[in-house]
Scaffold this motif. Structure first.
Motif, mmCIF file in Angstrom:
data_model
loop_
_atom_site.group_PDB
_atom_site.id
_atom_site.type_symbol
_atom_site.label_atom_id
_atom_site.label_comp_id
_atom_site.label_asym_id
_atom_site.label_seq_id
_atom_site.Cartn_x
_atom_site.Cartn_y
_atom_site.Cartn_z
ATOM 1 N N UNK A 5 0.842 -1.196 0.000
ATOM 2 C CA UNK A 5 0.000 0.000 0.000
ATOM 3 C C UNK A 5 0.873 1.239 0.000
ATOM 4 N N UNK A 6 0.349 2.386 -0.414
ATOM 5 C CA UNK A 6 1.131 3.619 -0.322
ATOM 6 C C UNK A 6 1.639 3.833 1.106
ATOM 7 N N UNK A 7 2.814 4.419 1.219
ATOM 8 C CA UNK A 7 3.392 4.676 2.540
ATOM 9 C C UNK A 7 2.420 5.476 3.394
ATOM 10 N N UNK A 8 1.725 6.415 2.777
ATOM 11 C CA UNK A 8 0.808 7.278 3.524
ATOM 12 C C UNK A 8 -0.474 6.574 3.945
ATOM 13 N N UNK A 556 0.627 22.958 2.332
ATOM 14 C CA UNK A 556 1.330 21.794 2.846
ATOM 15 C C UNK A 556 0.374 20.834 3.546
ATOM 16 N N UNK A 557 -0.689 21.356 4.142
ATOM 17 C CA UNK A 557 -1.643 20.479 4.810
ATOM 18 C C UNK A 557 -2.323 19.524 3.818
ATOM 19 N N UNK A 558 -2.403 19.915 2.569
ATOM 20 C CA UNK A 558 -3.056 19.040 1.587
ATOM 21 C C UNK A 558 -2.211 17.801 1.285
ATOM 22 N N UNK A 559 -0.957 17.807 1.690
ATOM 23 C CA UNK A 559 -0.082 16.650 1.477
ATOM 24 C C UNK A 559 -0.073 15.703 2.669
ATOM 25 N N UNK A 560 -0.690 16.089 3.784
ATOM 26 C CA UNK A 560 -0.811 15.170 4.910
ATOM 27 C C UNK A 560 -1.646 13.964 4.485
ATOM 28 N N UNK A 561 -1.463 12.843 5.152
ATOM 29 C CA UNK A 561 -2.296 11.701 4.797
ATOM 30 C C UNK A 561 -3.685 11.840 5.420
ATOM 31 N N UNK A 562 -4.514 10.855 5.264
ATOM 32 C CA UNK A 562 -5.921 10.942 5.647
ATOM 33 C C UNK A 562 -6.132 11.105 7.145
ATOM 34 N N UNK A 566 2.612 12.766 8.369
ATOM 35 C CA UNK A 566 3.579 13.036 7.305
ATOM 36 C C UNK A 566 4.744 12.059 7.387
ATOM 37 N N UNK A 567 5.194 11.610 6.221
ATOM 38 C CA UNK A 567 6.465 10.914 6.122
ATOM 39 C C UNK A 567 7.579 11.961 5.999
ATOM 40 N N UNK A 572 7.220 13.348 -6.592
ATOM 41 C CA UNK A 572 6.825 14.215 -7.719
ATOM 42 C C UNK A 572 5.335 14.193 -8.020
ATOM 43 N N UNK A 573 4.621 13.147 -7.602
ATOM 44 C CA UNK A 573 3.179 13.083 -7.837
ATOM 45 C C UNK A 573 2.379 13.345 -6.570
ATOM 46 N N UNK A 574 3.038 13.917 -5.558
ATOM 47 C CA UNK A 574 2.363 14.223 -4.309
ATOM 48 C C UNK A 574 2.326 13.071 -3.329
ATOM 49 N N UNK A 575 2.989 11.943 -3.655
ATOM 50 C CA UNK A 575 2.992 10.796 -2.764
ATOM 51 C C UNK A 575 4.002 10.999 -1.633
ATOM 52 N N UNK A 576 3.736 10.369 -0.485
ATOM 53 C CA UNK A 576 4.667 10.459 0.635
ATOM 54 C C UNK A 576 5.757 9.404 0.485
ATOM 55 N N UNK A 577 6.986 9.815 0.810
ATOM 56 C CA UNK A 577 8.155 8.950 0.674
ATOM 57 C C UNK A 577 8.981 8.990 1.957
ATOM 58 N N UNK A 578 9.746 7.922 2.168
ATOM 59 C CA UNK A 578 10.632 7.873 3.329
ATOM 60 C C UNK A 578 9.935 7.292 4.549
ATOM 61 N N UNK A 579 10.687 7.216 5.638
ATOM 62 C CA UNK A 579 10.162 6.589 6.850
ATOM 63 C C UNK A 579 8.991 7.371 7.415
ATOM 64 N N UNK A 580 8.114 6.620 8.124
ATOM 65 C CA UNK A 580 6.775 7.144 8.408
ATOM 66 C C UNK A 580 6.316 6.708 9.786
ATOM 67 N N UNK A 581 5.619 7.632 10.495
ATOM 68 C CA UNK A 581 5.665 9.083 10.298
ATOM 69 C C UNK A 581 6.984 9.629 10.835
ATOM 70 N N UNK A 582 7.398 10.767 10.332
ATOM 71 C CA UNK A 582 8.693 11.318 10.720
ATOM 72 C C UNK A 582 8.531 12.405 11.778
ATOM 73 N N UNK A 583 9.240 12.245 12.878
ATOM 74 C CA UNK A 583 9.132 13.201 13.984
ATOM 75 C C UNK A 583 9.596 14.590 13.565
ATOM 76 N N UNK A 584 10.690 14.676 12.791
ATOM 77 C CA UNK A 584 11.242 15.962 12.386
ATOM 78 C C UNK A 584 10.188 16.782 11.641
ATOM 79 N N UNK A 585 9.424 16.126 10.763
ATOM 80 C CA UNK A 585 8.383 16.833 10.021
ATOM 81 C C UNK A 585 7.328 17.386 10.967
ATOM 82 N N UNK A 586 6.902 16.571 11.922
ATOM 83 C CA UNK A 586 5.831 17.010 12.815
ATOM 84 C C UNK A 586 6.290 18.069 13.805
ATOM 85 N N UNK A 587 7.542 17.997 14.269
ATOM 86 C CA UNK A 587 7.997 19.060 15.183
ATOM 87 C C UNK A 587 8.169 20.372 14.427
ATOM 88 N N UNK A 588 8.604 20.301 13.152
ATOM 89 C CA UNK A 588 8.748 21.539 12.373
ATOM 90 C C UNK A 588 7.387 22.108 12.003
#
Length: 605
Positions: A5-8, A556-562, A566-567, A572-588
């Motif tokens: 399934x998609x990472x998100x 940026x909120x439109x890229x959050x998952x359901x 955030x990963x 390039x197509x708006x999909x989330x990539x990388x480890x999930x969920x990422x703390x650095x993204x959420x603290x920022x």
């Protein structure tokens, strides 16, 4: 069941010592135990055939699926709607609130029919030790016992089970208003089986867990424009924090790719000094003083231990208990998420030299409340010794914030954060009247600023650049105004911001840097870095560019998952990539929201 399934397409559940991911179609495809950084029990996310999973879903899943968090909690509700009926699976892990680590952890899955009649099926296929260990099944009425070297697991509940090799499966039909549960418990080998759960007990425990999260969120002092997403990010940060030590992991997962099919697949289940330190300010801004304080204590213990490589005071990352040994290995029996290999466990970057961590560490200690009282005399002596060491060591090439594997360079961001280390150290020494070689620290601080402005500035780009002698822009420098290195509205900084906007920003999303222009020793490309997008919002708000900052934040909120997670990156197509969920993204995200809220309030006033 989707192979990958998609990472998100996941919600996160956890008990403050470990965590699991559940897809929007009722599959737990990632779970490591007994800690975040332990070997996996379910890892179908990294290998559909070999990794193992725990499925609980309608027998005929052709219908509409929806997933949400029970508001302000860590309980994931997965709903299924079909012409025959509506069903729900509620996943959670009872919170481990004690001060010591435990080896017993429980995944609780409550299933019920809301309307009509729903027939559910269950498949439980654990694969212990990253699917390297075999297990034996002992199946009795009401309990399936999985015995593997180093771990025993029990599956219990109201769904009749039948053997499927060394795994189990089962089905149950529920009518409207009926419910049951499936509880998966892991413990040490030979651990006693828990008593069979009753529906009443499981229901009571679920509401106790929800009450725990409601009481915790209620202590937040954030009442700004984005309460829901900020509190979801705060809950996510707490879910990713190992309660016995107060150390946050960078993400719940390992091996998820920054580019599908690529080799940038890292293990993020460790505590980075950088990430944890920056979380202190985010947590304090929300009023979560206890969590911020516990990390500063953990950080102080790392400084006191002095276990960095080559005599350095700190290592860039540790295990959640402070262990500095993170040997990296390749799990070549896993094909990787959508054939993204190699799959790495452990992290060889742990022995890199990244001098910026001293700036982030001092930033955290200075931002932490009553740091002078916390540190005490001996704690201060350790901190002062660290700055004395840094006074002799700051002017060296290093691997930089992005952990490049292409050789050491004179990274501008590393120098900026070394400046921040001396700046905060001097302020602490003055505020608490502590003994320090302030003359030496002052000379180092001033020398760094002059060096950065002379060698880190590129006349052609009219901007600060990634490393001395280069012309590559780097989004890590978006932190420079936050730590006070440059005024957020000074001409030099506004020029740098404009240059980043031209080169690194794509539809409001921000790349870290261009790996083609600045080779980092790895093949392939990557998506935009969500951390950097939120740092961009923070910098725009500080620069007074409020319409642009707010629009970027809202987009940026439109890229959050359901469910608001955030990963690490956006593809390039708006999909989330990388480890999930990422703390650095959420603290920022929290940092950007609080900065933008304050700026908008001041502007309105």
């Amino acid at each position: 069941m989707d192979r990958y399934p998609p990472i998100a397409d996941h919600g996160l559940v956890g008990d403050l010592q470990t965590a699991a991911l559940v897809t929007s179609q009722g599959v737990i495809d990632w779970f490591a135990a007994p800690r975040f950084d332990s070997p996996s029990v379910f890892a179908a996310l990294l290998d559909h055939e070999k990794g193992g999973y725990f499925l609980l879903a309608p027998e005929h899943p052709e219908g509409t699926w929806r997933q949400l968090y029970y508001p302000d909690s860590a309980a994931v509700v997965t709903r299924f709607m079909s012409p025959d009926g509506v069903g729900e699976i509620i996943d959670h892990m009872p919170v481990q609130q004690g001060p010591t680590a435990t080896d017993r952890h429980r995944l609780v899955r409550v299933v019920r029919a809301v309307r009509g009649t729903v027939r559910f099926r269950l498949e439980c296929r654990p694969r212990f030790d990253y699917a390297r260990a075999t297990h034996e099944l002992d199946l009795t009425t009401g309990t399936a016992t999985f015995r593997a070297p180093g771990m025993t697991a029990y599956l219990q509940g109201g769904i009749p089970l039948e053997r499927d090799g060394q795994d189990v499966r089962g089905t149950i039909t529920l009518n409207a208003g009926e419910s049951t549960a499936a509880v998966f418990t892991v413990c040490a080998p030979g651990g006693k089986a828990p008593p069979p759960p009753t529906t009443e007990q499981v229901t009571q425990e679920l509401w106790q867990d929800i009450d725990f999260w409601h009481e915790w969120v209620r202590t937040s002092r954030y009442h700004g424009r984005w309460t829901e997403i900020v509190h979801r990010s705060a809950i996510t940060l707490k879910l990713l924090t190992y309660h016995p030590t107060g150390a946050p992991v960078a993400a719940a997962t390992m091996g998820l790719p920054e580019q599908v099919g690529g080799e940038r697949n890292w293990d993020y289940r460790y505590t980075w000094v950088r990430d944890g330190s920056l979380s202190v300010r985010a947590l304090l801004d929300l009023g979560f003083v206890e969590e911020a304080t516990r990390f500063t204590h953990w950080l102080g213990d790392r400084l006191a231990a002095h276990e960095g490589p080559d005599g350095e005071p700190l290592q860039i990352m540790y295990r959640v208990d402070g262990d500095p040994h993170l040997t990296e290995e390749i799990l070549d029996h896993f094909e990787g998420y959508r054939r993204s290999s190699p799959v790495r466990a452990g992290n060889a970057a742990s022995d890199q030299l990244q001098l910026d961590i001293y700036g982030e560490a001092l930033y955290a200690l200075a931002e932490g409340r009553d740091v002078g009282e916390q540190a005490g005399y001996h704690g201060w002596k350790g901190l002062a010794g660290t700055l004395d060491w840094l006074a002799d060591s700051w002017d060296r090439p290093d691997e930089g914030i992005w952990e490049t594997r292409g050789g050491r360079k004179d990274f501008t961001y590393s120098r900026v954060m070394c400046w921040a280390a001396f700046d905060r150290g001097l302020k602490l020494a003055h505020e608490f009247s502590r003994p320090a070689d302030t003359a030496r620290w002052t000379r180092a601080r001033d020398a760094i600023l002059e060096q950065v402005m002379e060698r880190g500035w590129n006349e052609k780009e009219q901007a600060l650049v990634q490393h001395y002698g280069g012309d590559v822009l780097d989004a890590s420098l978006l932190l420079a105004p936050r730590v006070g290195f440059l005024s957020p509205r000074s001409p030099g900084w506004l020029n740098t911001l404009d240059a980043m906007d031209r080169v690194l920003v794509s539809d409001s999303l921000v790349y870290r840097y261009d790996p083609e222009a600045s080779p980092d020793g790895l093949r392939g490309s990557e998506g935009t870095f969500s951390l950097c997008t939120f740092l961009y919002v923070d910098a725009l708000a500080r620069a007074g560019r409020l319409p642009q900052a707010r629009y970027t934040f809202e987009k940026m909120q439109t890229y959050a998952n359901h469910v608001g997670l955030f990963a690490e990156e956006i593809g390039p197509s708006g999909e989330q990539l990388g480890n999930f969920p990422q703390a650095f993204t959420h603290l920022s995200l929290i940092m950007a929201a609080t900065t933008l809220d304050d700026a908008l309030d001041r502007h309105a006033a």
